[in-house]
Design a protein around this motif. Structure first.
Motif, PDB file in Angstrom:
ATOM      1  N   LYS A   8       0.837  -1.213   0.000  1.00  0.00           N
ATOM      2  CA  LYS A   8       0.000   0.000   0.000  1.00  0.00           C
ATOM      3  C   LYS A   8       0.870   1.259   0.000  1.00  0.00           C
ATOM      4  N   LYS A   9       2.082   1.169   0.521  1.00  0.00           N
ATOM      5  CA  LYS A   9       2.999   2.319   0.462  1.00  0.00           C
ATOM      6  C   LYS A   9       3.413   2.591  -0.981  1.00  0.00           C
ATOM      7  N   ALA A  10       3.707   1.531  -1.709  1.00  0.00           N
ATOM      8  CA  ALA A  10       4.054   1.693  -3.123  1.00  0.00           C
ATOM      9  C   ALA A  10       2.860   2.260  -3.891  1.00  0.00           C
ATOM     10  N   MET A  11       1.666   1.769  -3.582  1.00  0.00           N
ATOM     11  CA  MET A  11       0.460   2.274  -4.224  1.00  0.00           C
ATOM     12  C   MET A  11       0.310   3.776  -3.973  1.00  0.00           C
ATOM     13  N   ALA A  12       0.488   4.199  -2.745  1.00  0.00           N
ATOM     14  CA  ALA A  12       0.365   5.624  -2.405  1.00  0.00           C
ATOM     15  C   ALA A  12       1.405   6.459  -3.146  1.00  0.00           C
ATOM     16  N   ALA A  13       2.601   5.932  -3.277  1.00  0.00           N
ATOM     17  CA  ALA A  13       3.658   6.658  -3.999  1.00  0.00           C
ATOM     18  C   ALA A  13       3.280   6.838  -5.469  1.00  0.00           C
ATOM     19  N   PHE A  14       2.703   5.820  -6.087  1.00  0.00           N
ATOM     20  CA  PHE A  14       2.313   5.932  -7.493  1.00  0.00           C
ATOM     21  C   PHE A  14       1.100   6.853  -7.681  1.00  0.00           C
ATOM     22  N   ILE A  15       0.203   6.866  -6.711  1.00  0.00           N
ATOM     23  CA  ILE A  15      -0.917   7.820  -6.782  1.00  0.00           C
ATOM     24  C   ILE A  15      -0.378   9.243  -6.699  1.00  0.00           C
ATOM     25  N   ALA A  16       0.535   9.476  -5.770  1.00  0.00           N
ATOM     26  CA  ALA A  16       1.147  10.809  -5.642  1.00  0.00           C
ATOM     27  C   ALA A  16       1.889  11.182  -6.926  1.00  0.00           C
ATOM     28  N   ALA A  17       2.603  10.231  -7.511  1.00  0.00           N
ATOM     29  CA  ALA A  17       3.329  10.505  -8.755  1.00  0.00           C
ATOM     30  C   ALA A  17       2.358  10.845  -9.890  1.00  0.00           C
ATOM     31  N   SER A  18       1.229  10.164  -9.964  1.00  0.00           N
ATOM     32  CA  SER A  18       0.216  10.476 -10.991  1.00  0.00           C
ATOM     33  C   SER A  18      -0.306  11.899 -10.822  1.00  0.00           C
ATOM     34  N   LEU A  19      -0.549  12.283  -9.581  1.00  0.00           N
ATOM     35  CA  LEU A  19      -1.028  13.644  -9.307  1.00  0.00           C
ATOM     36  C   LEU A  19       0.015  14.686  -9.699  1.00  0.00           C
ATOM     37  N   LEU A  20       1.288  14.383  -9.429  1.00  0.00           N
ATOM     38  CA  LEU A  20       2.362  15.304  -9.816  1.00  0.00           C
ATOM     39  C   LEU A  20       2.485  15.435 -11.331  1.00  0.00           C
TER      40      LEU A  20
END
Length: 178
Positions: free
Chosen positions: A73-85
């Motif tokens: 779930k940490k990796a998932m959160a990082a990729f969601i943040a990257a998509s937003l960026l």
């Protein structure tokens, strides 16, 4: 050959990998096909100069590579943040919003441990990308998402439709005797 024609050819090849992915039950096989498809779609959108879609499609390929190995779930959160960026830095109206939302739903799905939830979230993501591709004016990518959505629905029905359990087998045909 024009960039538009080349982009449509790449999307057509990606269709093959998308359709294959939906017919597998094993999560890792589904994801392996989607990695190849995403790389092709990244090049497709770059040729069309749709930069948010290019960024999130490339990020999606990397995300699928990561999710092939982990459901963290940490990796998932990082990729969601990257998509937003990516969407924030390349923002160009409604297409940016649609591609970002499609990426987020796909991210959540790709980090699910089971294929059933993966399929459900990928159908939501695909619906958003379908609208994106219609508005972006890319006919082969629109066809690709429509076929992916249809194939995913068929795969879902094959494995989970009409009372089937998570094994994909129908329930026993009558009372169980002991």
């Amino acid at each position: 050959m024009s960039p538009f024609i080349l982009s449509q050819i790449l999307a057509a090849i990606a269709i093959c990998f998308d359709l294959a992915s939906c017919q597998f039950k094993e999560r890792r096989r589904i994801i392996a096909c989607l990695i190849v498809s995403c790389l092709l779609i990244t090049a497709h959108f770059a040729l069309l100069q749709h930069w948010t879609a290019t960024g999130v499609a490339g990020l999606t390929a990397v995300r699928f590579i990561a999710s092939y190995r982990t459901t963290s779930k940490k990796a998932m959160a990082a990729f969601i943040a990257a998509s937003l960026l990516v969407a924030a830095f390349t923002f160009h109206g409604p297409l940016s919003v649609l591609s970002c939302l499609g990426s987020i739903f796909g991210t959540i799905g790709s980090f699910c441990a089971d294929d059933k939830r993966l399929r459900q979230l990928l159908m939501a993501a695909s619906s958003l990308w379908l609208v994106h591709n219609i508005l972006a004016g890319t006919p082969v990518a629109t066809l690709m998402e429509a076929l992916f959505l249809t194939s995913n629905l068929l795969g879902y029905y094959r494995y989970y439709g009409r009372g089937k359990d998570d094994t994909g087998l129908p329930p026993p045909a009558g009372p169980l005797r002991q």
